[in-house]
Design a protein around this motif. Structure first.
Motif, PDB file in Angstrom:
ATOM      1  N   ALA A 291       0.853  -1.129  -0.247  1.00 36.43           N
ATOM      2  CA  ALA A 291      -0.171   0.030  -0.181  1.00 36.43           C
ATOM      3  C   ALA A 291       0.717   1.138  -0.050  1.00 36.43           C
ATOM      4  O   ALA A 291       0.530   2.148  -0.567  1.00 36.43           O
ATOM      5  N   SER A 292       2.096   1.427   0.860  1.00 36.55           N
ATOM      6  CA  SER A 292       2.994   2.466   0.888  1.00 36.55           C
ATOM      7  C   SER A 292       3.553   2.609  -0.617  1.00 36.55           C
ATOM      8  O   SER A 292       3.499   3.752  -1.108  1.00 36.55           O
ATOM      9  N   ILE A 293       3.962   1.516  -1.288  1.00 36.24           N
ATOM     10  CA  ILE A 293       4.444   1.758  -2.567  1.00 36.24           C
ATOM     11  C   ILE A 293       3.610   2.380  -3.505  1.00 36.24           C
ATOM     12  O   ILE A 293       3.860   3.046  -4.338  1.00 36.24           O
ATOM     13  N   ARG A 294       2.190   1.605  -3.584  1.00 36.13           N
ATOM     14  CA  ARG A 294       1.286   2.294  -4.438  1.00 36.13           C
ATOM     15  C   ARG A 294       0.953   3.862  -4.295  1.00 36.13           C
ATOM     16  O   ARG A 294       0.777   4.606  -5.192  1.00 36.13           O
ATOM     17  N   SER A 295       1.071   3.975  -2.956  1.00 36.07           N
ATOM     18  CA  SER A 295       0.574   5.553  -2.694  1.00 36.07           C
ATOM     19  C   SER A 295       1.869   6.378  -3.007  1.00 36.07           C
ATOM     20  O   SER A 295       1.669   7.515  -3.582  1.00 36.07           O
TER      21      SER A 295
ATOM     22  N   ALA B  19       7.593   8.041 -10.182  1.00 35.65           N
ATOM     23  CA  ALA B  19       6.296   7.219 -10.334  1.00 35.65           C
ATOM     24  C   ALA B  19       6.699   5.818 -11.162  1.00 35.65           C
ATOM     25  O   ALA B  19       5.992   4.884 -10.585  1.00 35.65           O
ATOM     26  N   ALA B  20       7.323   5.898 -12.157  1.00 38.25           N
ATOM     27  CA  ALA B  20       7.550   4.679 -12.942  1.00 38.25           C
ATOM     28  C   ALA B  20       8.419   3.651 -12.096  1.00 38.25           C
ATOM     29  O   ALA B  20       7.950   2.671 -12.070  1.00 38.25           O
ATOM     30  N   ASN B  21       9.103   4.187 -11.521  1.00 41.79           N
ATOM     31  CA  ASN B  21      10.166   3.433 -10.505  1.00 41.79           C
ATOM     32  C   ASN B  21       9.137   2.660  -9.507  1.00 41.79           C
ATOM     33  O   ASN B  21       9.325   1.359  -8.985  1.00 41.79           O
ATOM     34  N   HIS B  22       8.488   3.426  -8.670  1.00 43.60           N
ATOM     35  CA  HIS B  22       7.485   2.667  -7.612  1.00 43.60           C
ATOM     36  C   HIS B  22       6.545   1.870  -8.407  1.00 43.60           C
ATOM     37  O   HIS B  22       6.083   0.787  -7.929  1.00 43.60           O
ATOM     38  N   PHE B  23       5.777   2.168  -9.509  1.00 46.31           N
ATOM     39  CA  PHE B  23       4.918   1.410 -10.013  1.00 46.31           C
ATOM     40  C   PHE B  23       5.570   0.021 -10.546  1.00 46.31           C
ATOM     41  O   PHE B  23       5.017  -1.021 -10.416  1.00 46.31           O
ATOM     42  N   GLU B  24       6.861   0.346 -10.947  1.00 48.24           N
ATOM     43  CA  GLU B  24       7.792  -0.901 -11.342  1.00 48.24           C
ATOM     44  C   GLU B  24       7.885  -1.883 -10.279  1.00 48.24           C
ATOM     45  O   GLU B  24       7.738  -3.175 -10.312  1.00 48.24           O
ATOM     46  N   ARG B  25       8.296  -1.487  -9.045  1.00 44.94           N
ATOM     47  CA  ARG B  25       8.622  -2.063  -8.093  1.00 44.94           C
ATOM     48  C   ARG B  25       7.169  -2.837  -7.496  1.00 44.94           C
ATOM     49  O   ARG B  25       7.244  -3.886  -7.022  1.00 44.94           O
ATOM     50  N   LEU B  26       6.104  -2.168  -7.458  1.00 45.62           N
ATOM     51  CA  LEU B  26       4.774  -2.549  -7.271  1.00 45.62           C
ATOM     52  C   LEU B  26       4.549  -3.906  -8.118  1.00 45.62           C
ATOM     53  O   LEU B  26       3.962  -4.864  -7.590  1.00 45.62           O
TER      54      LEU B  26
END
Length: 175
Positions: free
Chosen positions: A39-43, A57-64
Motif C-alpha cells: 500500500a505504501s509503494i502504491r501510494s 512514479a515509474a520506479n514505484h509502479f515498477e516495484r509494485l
C-alpha cells in the motif's frame, strides 16, 4: 535511453527498501506488513505521478508490479509514467512483453498505442488502434488517438472527421 528493470535509476532505494523489509526478523512472513508495504509503494507511486515526478512514479509502479505481477494497474502505471518521463520506447518494451506473456486486451493495447505515438512509430500505432477497434466499440479516447495518428500521417481531413466523431461520443471534452 533508460534501461528497463527494477532499480535501474534508484538502486540504492531498492537496496534500502529490501533491508527495511528484512529488519524485524519476520517482516516478509507477516502478511499485514507486506500489505502495508505494498500500500505504501502504491501510494508513493500515485503521489509521485500526481506531482509530475514521472521518473519516481515509474520506479514505484515498477516495484509494485514486480511484487504483484498480476496487478494490471501497476503495469499500466509503469508504462504510462515511462511514457510521461520521455521513455516511450521502454514503455513499449514493457507492454509488448506483457502482451506476449498474457495476451492482448484493450487497456494494454491502448497504452501501447499511446507509447507508439509518443515514440513516433505512427504506422505501428495505426495498426495497434485497428486491433483495439476489433475488440469492441469505439470510445472517444481511441477515436481521438486515431485522429492524432491520421494527422501525423498527413491526412488532416480524415483526422478532423475522426475528431468530430470523438466529440459526438464525448461532447465538450477538450482532450
Amino acid at each position: 535511453m533508460r534501461p528497463v528493470g527494477l532499480g535501474s535509476r534508484f538502486g540504492a532505494a531498492v537496496v534500502l527498501g529490501t533491508l527495511l523489509v528484512g529488519v524485524g526478523g519476520c517482516a516478509s512472513k507477516d502478511s499485514a506488513k507486506e500489505e502495508a508495504l505494498t500500500a505504501s509503494i502504491r501510494s508513493a507511486a500515485m503521489t509521485a505521478e500526481a506531482s509530475y515526478d514521472y521518473d519516481s512514479a515509474a520506479n514505484h509502479f515498477e516495484r509494485l508490479y514486480e511484487r504483484l505481477p498480476d496487478d494490471r494497474a501497476a503495469l499500466l502505471g509503469t508504462a504510462r509514467n515511462l511514457r510521461y518521463a520521455g521513455y516511450a520506447k521502454d514503455a513499449i518494451k514493457v507492454l509488448r512483453r506483457e502482451i506476449e506473456k498474457n495476451g492482448e486486451n484493450r487497456a494494454l493495447l491502448l497504452e501501447l498505442a499511446k507509447a507508439l505515438l509518443a515514440a513516433s512509430l505512427i504506422a505501428d500505432a495505426r495498426d495497434t488502434l485497428a486491433k483495439i477497434r476489433s475488440l469492441g466499440p469505439e470510445t472517444w479516447e481511441t477515436l481521438s488517438m486515431d485522429g492524432i495518428t491520421q494527422d501525423r500521417l498527413g491526412d488532416h481531413e480524415a483526422a478532423q472527421a475522426i475528431f468530430e466523431k470523438a466529440l459526438q461520443l464525448s461532447p465538450g471534452n477538450a482532450a
